[in-house]
Design a protein around this motif. Structure first.
Motif, PDB file in Angstrom:
ATOM      1  N   ALA A   1      21.453  36.354  41.025  1.00 14.04           N
ATOM      2  CA  ALA A   1      22.751  37.153  41.477  1.00 14.04           C
ATOM      3  C   ALA A   1      23.493  37.021  40.287  1.00 14.04           C
ATOM      4  O   ALA A   1      23.824  36.373  39.501  1.00 14.04           O
ATOM      5  CB  ALA A   1      23.306  36.750  42.779  1.00 14.04           C
ATOM      6  N   VAL A   2      24.493  38.106  40.445  1.00 15.35           N
ATOM      7  CA  VAL A   2      26.083  37.985  39.532  1.00 15.35           C
ATOM      8  C   VAL A   2      26.675  37.391  40.524  1.00 15.35           C
ATOM      9  O   VAL A   2      27.024  37.600  41.682  1.00 15.35           O
ATOM     10  CB  VAL A   2      26.401  39.413  39.318  1.00 15.35           C
ATOM     11  CG1 VAL A   2      27.795  39.361  38.451  1.00 15.35           C
ATOM     12  CG2 VAL A   2      25.457  40.231  38.476  1.00 15.35           C
ATOM     13  N   TYR A   3      27.541  36.083  39.864  1.00 12.54           N
ATOM     14  CA  TYR A   3      28.414  35.293  40.395  1.00 12.54           C
ATOM     15  C   TYR A   3      29.830  35.792  40.134  1.00 12.54           C
ATOM     16  O   TYR A   3      30.021  35.823  38.991  1.00 12.54           O
ATOM     17  CB  TYR A   3      28.008  33.845  40.300  1.00 12.54           C
ATOM     18  CG  TYR A   3      26.932  33.244  41.027  1.00 12.54           C
ATOM     19  CD1 TYR A   3      25.690  33.729  40.843  1.00 12.54           C
ATOM     20  CD2 TYR A   3      27.087  32.383  42.041  1.00 12.54           C
ATOM     21  CE1 TYR A   3      24.548  33.273  41.480  1.00 12.54           C
ATOM     22  CE2 TYR A   3      26.006  32.004  42.866  1.00 12.54           C
ATOM     23  CZ  TYR A   3      24.635  32.386  42.517  1.00 12.54           C
ATOM     24  OH  TYR A   3      23.380  31.942  43.010  1.00 12.54           O
ATOM     25  N   TYR A   4      30.558  35.921  41.251  1.00 15.38           N
ATOM     26  CA  TYR A   4      31.973  36.465  40.848  1.00 15.38           C
ATOM     27  C   TYR A   4      32.917  35.378  41.560  1.00 15.38           C
ATOM     28  O   TYR A   4      32.862  34.796  42.512  1.00 15.38           O
ATOM     29  CB  TYR A   4      32.379  37.675  41.591  1.00 15.38           C
ATOM     30  CG  TYR A   4      31.372  39.147  41.322  1.00 15.38           C
ATOM     31  CD1 TYR A   4      30.214  39.220  41.823  1.00 15.38           C
ATOM     32  CD2 TYR A   4      32.002  39.726  40.074  1.00 15.38           C
ATOM     33  CE1 TYR A   4      29.529  40.226  41.314  1.00 15.38           C
ATOM     34  CE2 TYR A   4      31.341  40.693  40.023  1.00 15.38           C
ATOM     35  CZ  TYR A   4      30.107  40.945  40.363  1.00 15.38           C
ATOM     36  OH  TYR A   4      29.439  42.181  39.995  1.00 15.38           O
ATOM     37  N   CYS A   5      33.973  35.072  40.709  1.00 10.93           N
ATOM     38  CA  CYS A   5      35.058  34.405  41.086  1.00 10.93           C
ATOM     39  C   CYS A   5      36.366  35.309  41.594  1.00 10.93           C
ATOM     40  O   CYS A   5      36.458  36.191  41.314  1.00 10.93           O
ATOM     41  CB  CYS A   5      35.661  33.611  39.697  1.00 10.93           C
ATOM     42  SG  CYS A   5      37.067  32.428  40.029  1.00 10.93           S
ATOM     43  N   TYR A   6      36.862  34.626  42.702  1.00 16.82           N
ATOM     44  CA  TYR A   6      37.759  35.088  43.293  1.00 16.82           C
ATOM     45  C   TYR A   6      39.085  34.077  43.585  1.00 16.82           C
ATOM     46  O   TYR A   6      38.726  33.018  44.069  1.00 16.82           O
ATOM     47  CB  TYR A   6      37.397  35.753  44.898  1.00 16.82           C
ATOM     48  CG  TYR A   6      38.362  36.176  45.925  1.00 16.82           C
ATOM     49  CD1 TYR A   6      38.683  35.417  46.859  1.00 16.82           C
ATOM     50  CD2 TYR A   6      38.969  37.481  45.648  1.00 16.82           C
ATOM     51  CE1 TYR A   6      39.661  35.759  47.724  1.00 16.82           C
ATOM     52  CE2 TYR A   6      39.912  37.792  46.555  1.00 16.82           C
ATOM     53  CZ  TYR A   6      40.091  37.096  47.772  1.00 16.82           C
ATOM     54  OH  TYR A   6      41.225  37.336  48.599  1.00 16.82           O
ATOM     55  N   ALA A   7      40.395  34.588  43.438  1.00 13.92           N
ATOM     56  CA  ALA A   7      41.434  33.808  43.632  1.00 13.92           C
ATOM     57  C   ALA A   7      42.758  34.645  44.256  1.00 13.92           C
ATOM     58  O   ALA A   7      42.773  35.804  44.007  1.00 13.92           O
ATOM     59  CB  ALA A   7      41.814  33.003  42.272  1.00 13.92           C
ATOM     60  N   ILE A   8      43.280  33.931  45.103  1.00 14.36           N
ATOM     61  CA  ILE A   8      44.438  34.580  45.483  1.00 14.36           C
ATOM     62  C   ILE A   8      45.761  33.835  44.769  1.00 14.36           C
ATOM     63  O   ILE A   8      45.748  32.472  44.873  1.00 14.36           O
ATOM     64  CB  ILE A   8      44.802  33.950  47.201  1.00 14.36           C
ATOM     65  CG1 ILE A   8      43.654  34.963  47.824  1.00 14.36           C
ATOM     66  CG2 ILE A   8      45.990  34.770  47.500  1.00 14.36           C
ATOM     67  CD1 ILE A   8      43.599  34.464  49.381  1.00 14.36           C
ATOM     68  N   MET A   9      46.399  34.589  43.936  1.00 12.84           N
ATOM     69  CA  MET A   9      47.297  33.768  43.050  1.00 12.84           C
ATOM     70  C   MET A   9      48.624  34.615  43.510  1.00 12.84           C
ATOM     71  O   MET A   9      48.685  35.867  43.517  1.00 12.84           O
ATOM     72  CB  MET A   9      46.913  33.898  41.607  1.00 12.84           C
ATOM     73  CG  MET A   9      45.750  33.296  41.463  1.00 12.84           C
ATOM     74  SD  MET A   9      45.157  33.301  39.903  1.00 12.84           S
ATOM     75  CE  MET A   9      44.533  35.008  39.377  1.00 12.84           C
ATOM     76  N   SER A  10      49.957  34.118  42.936  1.00 13.60           N
ATOM     77  CA  SER A  10      51.061  34.574  42.766  1.00 13.60           C
ATOM     78  C   SER A  10      51.599  34.496  41.334  1.00 13.60           C
ATOM     79  O   SER A  10      51.242  33.505  40.786  1.00 13.60           O
ATOM     80  CB  SER A  10      52.108  34.055  43.820  1.00 13.60           C
ATOM     81  OG  SER A  10      52.240  32.609  43.420  1.00 13.60           O
ATOM     82  N   THR A  11      52.486  35.392  41.045  1.00 11.28           N
ATOM     83  CA  THR A  11      53.115  35.112  39.737  1.00 11.28           C
ATOM     84  C   THR A  11      54.555  35.365  39.719  1.00 11.28           C
ATOM     85  O   THR A  11      55.027  35.686  40.661  1.00 11.28           O
ATOM     86  CB  THR A  11      52.476  36.382  38.755  1.00 11.28           C
ATOM     87  OG1 THR A  11      52.699  37.607  39.479  1.00 11.28           O
ATOM     88  CG2 THR A  11      51.102  36.432  38.628  1.00 11.28           C
ATOM     89  N   PRO A  12      55.305  35.087  38.571  1.00 12.14           N
ATOM     90  CA  PRO A  12      56.668  35.087  38.785  1.00 12.14           C
ATOM     91  C   PRO A  12      57.144  36.644  38.895  1.00 12.14           C
ATOM     92  O   PRO A  12      58.310  36.632  39.997  1.00 12.14           O
ATOM     93  CB  PRO A  12      56.955  34.572  37.227  1.00 12.14           C
ATOM     94  CG  PRO A  12      56.005  33.859  36.918  1.00 12.14           C
ATOM     95  CD  PRO A  12      54.881  34.389  37.471  1.00 12.14           C
TER      96      PRO A  12
END
Length: 121
Positions: free
Chosen positions: A91-102
């Motif tokens: 498969a194609v493997y995807y990274c996912y993240a929940i992030m906040s920025t300044p």
């Protein structure tokens, strides 16, 4: 610009191992959960594994015992160690993240571009 970049995909034979990496870059305040998904040709994108900022992990049943997710908070990087690979892991493997920025303190969803994993003899 905040982004996620995956690496480590490739072609391996059944039973072999691969280690995927996903590095978050840019001006980041906090990274919350980090997750790996995968999408096989013609199929929907499925959950593989996730890890919270505190290191709590969860896995899809199909990979439990074979895959290990980990993260290095100092490097803003999540890893997926994949052992005993099977053709159905292709498969194609995807990274996912929940992030906040300044400039955007409300957490947002981010996706990487994906990395191909092919398991074939």
């Amino acid at each position: 610009q905040v982004q996620l970049v995956e690496s480590g995909g490739g072609l391996v034979q059944p039973g072999e191992s691969l280690r995927l990496s996903c590095a978050a870059s840019g001006s980041i305040s906090n990274i919350y959960a980090m997750t790996w998904y995968r999408q096989a040709p013609g199929k929907q994108r499925d959950f593989v594994a996730s890890i919270t900022s505190d290191g709590v992990t969860s896995y899809a049943g199909s990979v439990k015992g074979r895959f290990t997710i980990s993260r290095d908070n100092a490097k803003n990087t999540v890893y997926l160690q994949m052992n005993s690979l099977k053709p159905e892991d292709t498969a194609v493997y995807y990274c996912y993240a929940i992030m906040s920025t300044p400039d955007r303190p409300t957490p947002r969803n981010y996706w990487g571009q994906g990395t191909q994993v092919t398991v074939s003899s």
